[in-house]
Design a protein around this motif. Structure first.
Motif, PDB file in Angstrom:
ATOM      1  N   GLU A  77       0.837  -1.206   0.000  1.00  0.00           N
ATOM      2  CA  GLU A  77       0.000   0.000   0.000  1.00  0.00           C
ATOM      3  C   GLU A  77       0.872   1.256   0.000  1.00  0.00           C
ATOM      4  N   HIS A  78       1.916   1.219   0.786  1.00  0.00           N
ATOM      5  CA  HIS A  78       2.800   2.376   0.906  1.00  0.00           C
ATOM      6  C   HIS A  78       3.489   2.661  -0.438  1.00  0.00           C
ATOM      7  N   GLY A 113      -1.509  18.205  -0.745  1.00  0.00           N
ATOM      8  CA  GLY A 113      -2.387  17.665   0.295  1.00  0.00           C
ATOM      9  C   GLY A 113      -2.211  16.164   0.434  1.00  0.00           C
ATOM     10  N   PHE A 114      -2.127  15.477  -0.693  1.00  0.00           N
ATOM     11  CA  PHE A 114      -1.971  14.012  -0.674  1.00  0.00           C
ATOM     12  C   PHE A 114      -0.646  13.617  -0.009  1.00  0.00           C
ATOM     13  N   ILE A 115       0.437  14.309  -0.372  1.00  0.00           N
ATOM     14  CA  ILE A 115       1.760  13.982   0.179  1.00  0.00           C
ATOM     15  C   ILE A 115       1.808  14.315   1.679  1.00  0.00           C
ATOM     16  N   THR A 116       1.220  15.450   2.054  1.00  0.00           N
ATOM     17  CA  THR A 116       1.184  15.835   3.471  1.00  0.00           C
ATOM     18  C   THR A 116       0.467  14.755   4.285  1.00  0.00           C
ATOM     19  N   GLN A 117      -0.634  14.270   3.742  1.00  0.00           N
ATOM     20  CA  GLN A 117      -1.409  13.209   4.395  1.00  0.00           C
ATOM     21  C   GLN A 117      -0.605  11.901   4.461  1.00  0.00           C
ATOM     22  N   HIS A 118       0.099  11.603   3.373  1.00  0.00           N
ATOM     23  CA  HIS A 118       0.943  10.395   3.306  1.00  0.00           C
ATOM     24  C   HIS A 118       2.016  10.441   4.399  1.00  0.00           C
ATOM     25  N   ILE A 119       2.642  11.600   4.564  1.00  0.00           N
ATOM     26  CA  ILE A 119       3.699  11.758   5.573  1.00  0.00           C
ATOM     27  C   ILE A 119       3.109  11.598   6.982  1.00  0.00           C
ATOM     28  N   ASP A 123       3.915   7.339   6.417  1.00  0.00           N
ATOM     29  CA  ASP A 123       5.323   7.556   6.782  1.00  0.00           C
ATOM     30  C   ASP A 123       5.498   7.591   8.302  1.00  0.00           C
ATOM     31  N   LYS A 124       4.503   8.123   8.989  1.00  0.00           N
ATOM     32  CA  LYS A 124       4.548   8.176  10.460  1.00  0.00           C
ATOM     33  C   LYS A 124       4.526   6.739  11.008  1.00  0.00           C
ATOM     34  N   ARG A 125       3.701   5.900  10.427  1.00  0.00           N
ATOM     35  CA  ARG A 125       3.599   4.512  10.878  1.00  0.00           C
ATOM     36  C   ARG A 125       4.928   3.785  10.649  1.00  0.00           C
ATOM     37  N   LEU A 126       5.539   4.068   9.479  1.00  0.00           N
ATOM     38  CA  LEU A 126       6.838   3.445   9.178  1.00  0.00           C
ATOM     39  C   LEU A 126       7.907   3.932  10.174  1.00  0.00           C
TER      40      LEU A 126
END
Ligand SMILES: [Fe+2]
Length: 134
Positions: A77-78, A113-119, A123-126
């Motif tokens: 997913e990532h 917005g999409f990248i900010t949400q991804h981070i 990315d936070k979970r990783l």
């Protein structure tokens, strides 16, 4: 990094590097939005988009390598998010070159917005996974 085992040091360094890379990526996105909002020339937009694509490719590759090293459970997913982001950025670059820049302003804000949400999420979970040495 005192009193850290080599693996703890590696993990801390990996997260520091990733944070720095995210800052750089967000700076380039902000630069892109500003350029488009102020009606910059297509050549200027092209340069920023090229830098952003190159930087994102390298950054995503290092994150994906880290995920594989850690046998990370959310890899598919990532990685799918990364592919989507690169697809959007490459499509924007192609539209800009073709002189079809009218929708780029909105797209730049959307992808930011999409990248900010991804981070903030994947990315936070990783990072948490790496920090805990899982
Ligand atoms: Fe990521």
């Amino acid at each position: 990094m005192q009193n850290m085992s080599p693996i703890e040091e590696f993990n801390a360094k990996a997260n520091e590097d990733t944070d720095r890379e995210h800052e750089m990526q967000l700076e380039l996105l902000q630069k892109l939005c500003l350029a488009l909002d102020s009606g910059a020339m297509a050549t200027t937009v092209h340069q920023i988009l090229s830098d952003l694509i190159d930087y994102s490719e390298a950054h995503f590759m290092s994150e994906e390598l880290l995920m594989r090293m850690k046998s990370y459970d959310d890899y598919e997913e990532h990685q799918g998010n990364h592919s989507h982001i690169l697809e959007v950025l490459r499509d924007m670059a192609a539209r800009n070159i073709a002189g079809k820049g009218s929708l780029l302003k909105q797209k730049a804000h959307d992808v930011t917005g999409f990248i900010t949400q991804h981070i903030a999420t994947r990315d936070k979970r990783l990072a948490d996974h790496v920090r805990l040495g899982l």
